[in-house]
Design a protein around this motif. Structure first.
Motif, PDB file in Angstrom:
ATOM      1  N   PHE A  41       0.550 -40.970  10.068  1.00  0.00           N
ATOM      2  CA  PHE A  41       1.293 -39.754  10.374  1.00  0.00           C
ATOM      3  C   PHE A  41       1.839 -39.822  11.793  1.00  0.00           C
ATOM      4  CE2 PHE A  41      -2.177 -38.558   7.452  1.00  0.00           C
ATOM      5  CZ  PHE A  41      -1.386 -38.342   6.342  1.00  0.00           C
ATOM      6  N   PRO A  42       3.099 -39.518  11.975  1.00  0.00           N
ATOM      7  CA  PRO A  42       3.682 -39.550  13.316  1.00  0.00           C
ATOM      8  C   PRO A  42       2.999 -38.535  14.219  1.00  0.00           C
ATOM      9  CG  PRO A  42       5.378 -39.290  11.629  1.00  0.00           C
ATOM     10  CD  PRO A  42       4.068 -39.154  10.945  1.00  0.00           C
ATOM     11  N   ILE A  43       2.581 -38.996  15.391  1.00  0.00           N
ATOM     12  CA  ILE A  43       1.841 -38.131  16.314  1.00  0.00           C
ATOM     13  C   ILE A  43       2.711 -36.961  16.777  1.00  0.00           C
ATOM     14  CG2 ILE A  43       0.731 -38.073  18.582  1.00  0.00           C
ATOM     15  CD1 ILE A  43      -0.131 -40.959  18.076  1.00  0.00           C
ATOM     16  N   GLU A  44       4.028 -37.213  16.934  1.00  0.00           N
ATOM     17  CA  GLU A  44       4.923 -36.184  17.463  1.00  0.00           C
ATOM     18  C   GLU A  44       4.960 -34.945  16.583  1.00  0.00           C
ATOM     19  OE1 GLU A  44       5.522 -39.278  17.210  1.00  0.00           O
ATOM     20  OE2 GLU A  44       6.096 -40.010  19.183  1.00  0.00           O
ATOM     21  N   ASN A  45       4.657 -35.123  15.289  1.00  0.00           N
ATOM     22  CA  ASN A  45       4.755 -33.975  14.385  1.00  0.00           C
ATOM     23  C   ASN A  45       3.454 -33.208  14.268  1.00  0.00           C
ATOM     24  OD1 ASN A  45       7.194 -35.098  14.045  1.00  0.00           O
ATOM     25  ND2 ASN A  45       6.944 -35.637  11.884  1.00  0.00           N
ATOM     26  N   MET A  46       2.430 -33.625  15.048  1.00  0.00           N
ATOM     27  CA  MET A  46       1.125 -32.978  14.908  1.00  0.00           C
ATOM     28  C   MET A  46       1.019 -31.770  15.821  1.00  0.00           C
ATOM     29  SD  MET A  46      -1.496 -36.136  14.908  1.00  0.00           S
ATOM     30  CE  MET A  46      -1.256 -37.541  13.840  1.00  0.00           C
ATOM     31  N   PRO A  47       0.097 -30.861  15.495  1.00  0.00           N
ATOM     32  CA  PRO A  47      -0.193 -29.760  16.417  1.00  0.00           C
ATOM     33  C   PRO A  47      -0.706 -30.318  17.742  1.00  0.00           C
ATOM     34  CG  PRO A  47      -1.341 -29.470  14.320  1.00  0.00           C
ATOM     35  CD  PRO A  47      -0.686 -30.798  14.277  1.00  0.00           C
ATOM     36  N   VAL A  48      -0.515 -29.527  18.804  1.00  0.00           N
ATOM     37  CA  VAL A  48      -0.828 -30.028  20.150  1.00  0.00           C
ATOM     38  C   VAL A  48      -2.285 -30.472  20.288  1.00  0.00           C
ATOM     39  CG1 VAL A  48      -0.711 -29.495  22.595  1.00  0.00           C
ATOM     40  CG2 VAL A  48       0.917 -28.459  21.029  1.00  0.00           C
ATOM     41  N   VAL A  49      -3.183 -29.706  19.705  1.00  0.00           N
ATOM     42  CA  VAL A  49      -4.610 -30.034  19.835  1.00  0.00           C
ATOM     43  C   VAL A  49      -4.890 -31.410  19.259  1.00  0.00           C
ATOM     44  CG1 VAL A  49      -6.937 -29.320  19.243  1.00  0.00           C
ATOM     45  CG2 VAL A  49      -5.187 -27.599  19.647  1.00  0.00           C
ATOM     46  N   LEU A  50      -4.302 -31.678  18.101  1.00  0.00           N
ATOM     47  CA  LEU A  50      -4.498 -32.988  17.489  1.00  0.00           C
ATOM     48  C   LEU A  50      -3.864 -34.083  18.342  1.00  0.00           C
ATOM     49  CD1 LEU A  50      -4.146 -32.539  13.637  1.00  0.00           C
ATOM     50  CD2 LEU A  50      -6.173 -32.923  15.014  1.00  0.00           C
ATOM     51  N   GLN A  51      -2.751 -33.740  18.987  1.00  0.00           N
ATOM     52  CA  GLN A  51      -2.113 -34.744  19.851  1.00  0.00           C
ATOM     53  C   GLN A  51      -3.032 -35.152  20.996  1.00  0.00           C
ATOM     54  OE1 GLN A  51       1.903 -34.120  21.063  1.00  0.00           O
ATOM     55  NE2 GLN A  51       2.524 -33.330  19.067  1.00  0.00           N
ATOM     56  N   TRP A  52      -3.780 -34.154  21.533  1.00  0.00           N
ATOM     57  CA  TRP A  52      -4.753 -34.509  22.578  1.00  0.00           C
ATOM     58  C   TRP A  52      -5.786 -35.472  22.030  1.00  0.00           C
ATOM     59  CZ3 TRP A  52      -5.787 -28.705  24.071  1.00  0.00           C
ATOM     60  CH2 TRP A  52      -4.682 -28.232  24.806  1.00  0.00           C
ATOM     61  N   LEU A  53      -6.273 -35.136  20.818  1.00  0.00           N
ATOM     62  CA  LEU A  53      -7.268 -35.999  20.184  1.00  0.00           C
ATOM     63  C   LEU A  53      -6.730 -37.424  20.024  1.00  0.00           C
ATOM     64  CD1 LEU A  53      -9.110 -34.094  17.322  1.00  0.00           C
ATOM     65  CD2 LEU A  53     -10.098 -35.320  19.253  1.00  0.00           C
ATOM     66  N   CYS A  54      -5.453 -37.491  19.668  1.00  0.00           N
ATOM     67  CA  CYS A  54      -4.834 -38.800  19.459  1.00  0.00           C
ATOM     68  C   CYS A  54      -4.915 -39.652  20.723  1.00  0.00           C
ATOM     69  CB  CYS A  54      -3.377 -38.649  19.052  1.00  0.00           C
ATOM     70  SG  CYS A  54      -3.196 -37.923  17.432  1.00  0.00           S
ATOM     71  N   ASN A  55      -4.843 -38.960  21.879  1.00  0.00           N
ATOM     72  CA  ASN A  55      -4.886 -39.713  23.128  1.00  0.00           C
ATOM     73  C   ASN A  55      -6.211 -40.417  23.333  1.00  0.00           C
ATOM     74  OD1 ASN A  55      -2.321 -39.060  23.838  1.00  0.00           O
ATOM     75  ND2 ASN A  55      -2.922 -37.198  24.935  1.00  0.00           N
ATOM     76  N   LEU A  56      -7.246 -39.992  22.599  1.00  0.00           N
ATOM     77  CA  LEU A  56      -8.548 -40.637  22.733  1.00  0.00           C
ATOM     78  C   LEU A  56      -8.678 -41.856  21.840  1.00  0.00           C
ATOM     79  CD1 LEU A  56     -10.846 -37.474  22.748  1.00  0.00           C
ATOM     80  CD2 LEU A  56     -10.052 -38.806  24.695  1.00  0.00           C
ATOM     81  N   MET A  57      -7.686 -42.056  20.972  1.00  0.00           N
ATOM     82  CA  MET A  57      -7.791 -43.154  20.019  1.00  0.00           C
ATOM     83  C   MET A  57      -7.286 -44.451  20.637  1.00  0.00           C
ATOM     84  SD  MET A  57      -9.064 -41.988  17.344  1.00  0.00           S
ATOM     85  CE  MET A  57      -9.868 -40.478  17.827  1.00  0.00           C
ATOM     86  N   PRO A  58      -8.172 -45.429  20.777  1.00  0.00           N
ATOM     87  CA  PRO A  58      -7.719 -46.702  21.338  1.00  0.00           C
ATOM     88  C   PRO A  58      -6.602 -47.304  20.490  1.00  0.00           C
ATOM     89  CG  PRO A  58     -10.114 -46.684  21.022  1.00  0.00           C
ATOM     90  CD  PRO A  58      -9.592 -45.436  20.427  1.00  0.00           C
ATOM     91  N   ALA A  59      -6.687 -47.085  19.178  1.00  0.00           N
ATOM     92  CA  ALA A  59      -5.702 -47.693  18.285  1.00  0.00           C
ATOM     93  C   ALA A  59      -4.294 -47.204  18.584  1.00  0.00           C
ATOM     94  CB  ALA A  59      -6.067 -47.410  16.831  1.00  0.00           C
ATOM     95  N   LYS A  60      -4.185 -45.957  19.050  1.00  0.00           N
ATOM     96  CA  LYS A  60      -2.856 -45.425  19.360  1.00  0.00           C
ATOM     97  C   LYS A  60      -2.149 -46.321  20.373  1.00  0.00           C
ATOM     98  CE  LYS A  60      -0.645 -41.967  22.116  1.00  0.00           C
ATOM     99  NZ  LYS A  60      -0.717 -40.754  22.916  1.00  0.00           N
ATOM    100  N   TYR A  61      -2.890 -46.669  21.429  1.00  0.00           N
ATOM    101  CA  TYR A  61      -2.269 -47.482  22.490  1.00  0.00           C
ATOM    102  C   TYR A  61      -1.972 -48.892  22.003  1.00  0.00           C
ATOM    103  CZ  TYR A  61      -3.963 -43.501  25.030  1.00  0.00           C
ATOM    104  OH  TYR A  61      -4.195 -42.218  25.428  1.00  0.00           O
ATOM    105  N   PHE A  62      -2.891 -49.390  21.167  1.00  0.00           N
ATOM    106  CA  PHE A  62      -2.687 -50.745  20.652  1.00  0.00           C
ATOM    107  C   PHE A  62      -1.433 -50.795  19.780  1.00  0.00           C
ATOM    108  CE2 PHE A  62      -3.778 -54.102  17.468  1.00  0.00           C
ATOM    109  CZ  PHE A  62      -3.712 -55.158  18.353  1.00  0.00           C
ATOM    110  N   ILE A  63      -1.259 -49.768  18.959  1.00  0.00           N
ATOM    111  CA  ILE A  63      -0.087 -49.738  18.082  1.00  0.00           C
ATOM    112  C   ILE A  63       1.197 -49.685  18.907  1.00  0.00           C
ATOM    113  CG2 ILE A  63       1.131 -48.327  16.382  1.00  0.00           C
ATOM    114  CD1 ILE A  63      -1.587 -47.689  15.133  1.00  0.00           C
ATOM    115  N   ILE A  64       1.171 -48.876  19.965  1.00  0.00           N
ATOM    116  CA  ILE A  64       2.355 -48.809  20.835  1.00  0.00           C
ATOM    117  C   ILE A  64       2.648 -50.184  21.436  1.00  0.00           C
ATOM    118  CG2 ILE A  64       3.258 -47.843  22.997  1.00  0.00           C
ATOM    119  CD1 ILE A  64       1.662 -45.288  22.375  1.00  0.00           C
ATOM    120  N   ILE A  65       1.592 -50.848  21.912  1.00  0.00           N
ATOM    121  CA  ILE A  65       1.768 -52.159  22.541  1.00  0.00           C
ATOM    122  C   ILE A  65       2.341 -53.161  21.543  1.00  0.00           C
ATOM    123  CG2 ILE A  65       0.540 -54.141  23.519  1.00  0.00           C
ATOM    124  CD1 ILE A  65      -1.458 -52.142  24.722  1.00  0.00           C
TER     125      ILE A  65
END
Lengths: 243, 368
Positions: free
Chosen positions: B303-327
């Motif tokens: 699921f695209p992070i941009e479309n999530m509610p703000v609270v979930l977006q904060w949670l996403c920032n804790l996911m190491p995988a998020k950064y790895f996927i961006i890289i």
């Protein structure tokens, strides 16, 4: 049996505290070289806590603990090189073969390959397990695992071996056989420190201590203790203390 | 050193003798990448579309015929006004609507250029992208064969609009996402389970009583999984490159280095999990719920992070995988160098240090 007078384990005022709970309350005792020392007590009396401290798995809160001539707090590694340990789970790797287990444990004690190979052969012959040396541990009956676990614990010729309820869940005949092995080890000069809650086994020990609620309540040879508590067997001794 | 090699060897025995471990290690990555890959790369067929024809002249009729007879699309709904477009999407009866503006043929003759609007439901980004590309191709083909070949220099310009997910996040997402997921699974889950197993079986006690120090024990347990994870990562990259044509526009060495860093992070996380769990079951459940699900749901993989509610977006920032996927996306698709992704790299490195420090602390507490 002839006794030597040198102390191999010296414990003085050992205290182990978990928060407000006093697991070991001022334990003081000595174990002599070559002795079979029984460490008795009901479940929760503090036996396992004490054995963990003696074998360097846990630190004492206070007190002096010397094993094989080394301080467990300051010279932990020296202590570790000189002791063997067998837990009540007969901890072997179930998915490794008999030979691989022996090899592995020999290896972590830094023994040379040549020495391990030679000694493994001797050991397998003595245990009459040459046939099954390449079987996985998981396929063996409990009594055999117990024997292998003990042999592995003394494979590196430690000065002391700690046995934490080594006969749990094993039938009487196998237990008898196992005590034969303990005697053999003691004859070879290895001090045996054994915890158990089978009181008949207490009779096999040179000296026993009986723990209750974190304290040592009695210490001496089985004969001395029976006389002291006016009991016919160790079972009665134990019941009188625990009451 | 001899002790250490014996230790690593033992660990490989554990892995190679357990067919379930082997299946997770090697069967799953291949299965996953193929499944995700084919879901994405699949051809489209019989997609329901709607057409809003405000002109109803011969040109729009010809294009409509060409589209409906292509075999890719089924005209399921005739839409009569702009208001009905949204409704049709919401009801789910169409995945795409094609809008012809009024006086289509007249405008084409008079000005030579006319626009056709293609609106796609991009909540399923991959399908939307493919459907609109097919439609564009059909229209272009019509322009060439029916108009240009007759000497008419007319142009029909398709304007694509993605509804619900404008930027089409999700395309090429499956490779970085699967990679993150599998490395997480193999490294963190398998390591934590294998350490917890030693605790459960009581062999950890024996190891701790032995003269082996805790650090070599942990390193010895981790090295085999590190090696296997790395092989897995290479396997995934190779599969996605050769089978699915995922580009590797950046430096391959840089890509592999970043992958190693991520593996290292996942291993430290696995060690941390194993220090707080006493049985294999516990380790598995913590890994499942604390790692796998969030990695799948909150890393931007599915699921695209941009479309999530703000609270979930904060949670996403804790996911190491998020950064790895961006890289990984940056390196593989955009060909970025370390200058672009240094922030994400730092975050993962920081997490690694944090997890390791926590594990050491927990480990010490246990010994006291």
């Amino acid at each position: 049996m002839q006794k030597q007078t040198e102390n191999i384990i010296e414990v003085k005022d050992l205290v182990k505290r978990f928060g407000a709970f006093l697991a070991n309350d001022n334990l003081t005792f000595e174990v002599k070289r070559g002795e079979i020392f029984g460490f008795l007590g009901a479940n929760g009396a503090g036996k396992t806590t004490a054995i963990k401290i003696l074998s360097g798995l846990s630190y004492p809160t206070s007190g002096l603990v010397n094993v094989a001539g080394f301080d467990v707090y300051k010279q932990r590694n020296k202590v570790k090189e000189n002791i063997g340990y067998m837990s009540q789970k007969f901890s072997l790797y179930e998915d490794l073969t008999v030979k691989e287990n022996i090899r592995f444990y020999g290896g972590i004690y830094g023994l040379s390959n040549k020495y391990i190979k030679q000694k493994t052969e001797d050991l397998l012959n003595r245990l009459k397990m040459t046939q099954i040396q390449n079987s996985l541990i998981s396929s063996l009956p409990l009594g055999w695992k117990q024997k292998i676990a003990f042999s592995v614990a003394i494979f590196h010729n430690p000065k002391v071996v700690f046995l934490d309820e080594p006969t749990g869940g094993v039938d009487p005949i196998t237990r008898r056989d196992f005590w034969e092995m303990i005697y053999e080890a003691a004859d070879a000069g290895i001090t045996v420190f054994v915890t158990t809650h089978y009181m008949d086994e207490a009779e096999y020990c040179d000296r026993v201590s009986i723990m209750d609620q974190g304290k040592i309540k009695a210490l001496g040879t089985p004969t001395e203790l029976k006389k002291l508590f006016k009991a016919d067997n160790m079972d009665e001794v134990f019941l009188k203390i625990a009451r | 050193m001899n002790r250490f090699i014996g230790f690593v060897k033992k660990e490989f025995h554990h892995i190679f003798r357990d067919y379930r471990t082997m299946l997770i290690l090697f069967g799953m990555p291949i299965a996953q990448i193929l499944i995700f890959g084919y879901v994405v790369a699949n051809e489209i067929k019989d997609v329901n579309i709607g057409i809003l024809d405000k002109s109803k002249d011969n040109v729009t009729q010809e294009i409509t015929n060409k589209i409906t007879s292509s075999g890719f699309f089924i005209l399921s709904d005739n839409i009569n006004s702009d208001n009905e477009i949204e409704e049709a999407f919401k009801k789910g009866v169409v995945r795409q609507v094609i809008v012809f503006e009024p006086n289509f043929a007249q405008k084409l003759k008079r000005e030579g250029v006319v626009n056709v609007q293609i609106i796609a439901d991009a909540s399923d980004a991959n399908t939307a992208n493919m459907v609109s590309n097919y439609t564009k191709a059909i229209i272009n083909n019509y322009v060439q064969t029916n108009l240009n070949s007759r000497g008419l220099p007319y142009k029909i310009i398709p304007e694509v609009r993605m509804l619900y997910n404008e930027e089409l996040k999700g395309v090429y997402m499956f490779v970085p996402g699967t990679m993150a997921l599998i490395l997480m699974l193999v490294s963190a889950m398998m390591t934590s389970i294998s350490i917890a197993r030693e605790k459960e079986m009581g062999t950890m006690e024996i190891l701790l009583v032995s003269p082996l120090k805790p650090l070599p024990i942990v390193v010895g347990k981790v090295i085999p999984y590190m090696a296997l994870s790395f092989i897995n990562a290479i396997l995934i990259i190779a599969l996605s490159y050769f089978v699915f044509g995922m580009p590797i526009n950046g430096s391959l060495i840089f890509l592999l280095l970043e992958t190693l860093l991520f593996i290292f992070m996942a291993l430290s996380l696995g060690i941390l999990i194993s220090t707080v769990s006493n049985s294999q079951m516990e380790a598995m459940f913590i890994s499942m719920f604390a790692l796998l699900l969030p990695t799948m749901l909150l890393s931007g993989f599915i699921f695209p992070i941009e479309n999530m509610p703000v609270v979930l977006q904060w949670l996403c920032n804790l996911m190491p995988a998020k950064y790895f996927i961006i890289i990984i996306k940056n390196i593989m698709i955009k060909g970025s160098s370390v200058l672009i992704v240094w922030k994400e790299t730092l975050v993962i490195a920081g997490m690694t240090v944090f997890f390791l420090a926590m594990s050491v602390k927990k480990f010490k507490v246990r010994l006291e």
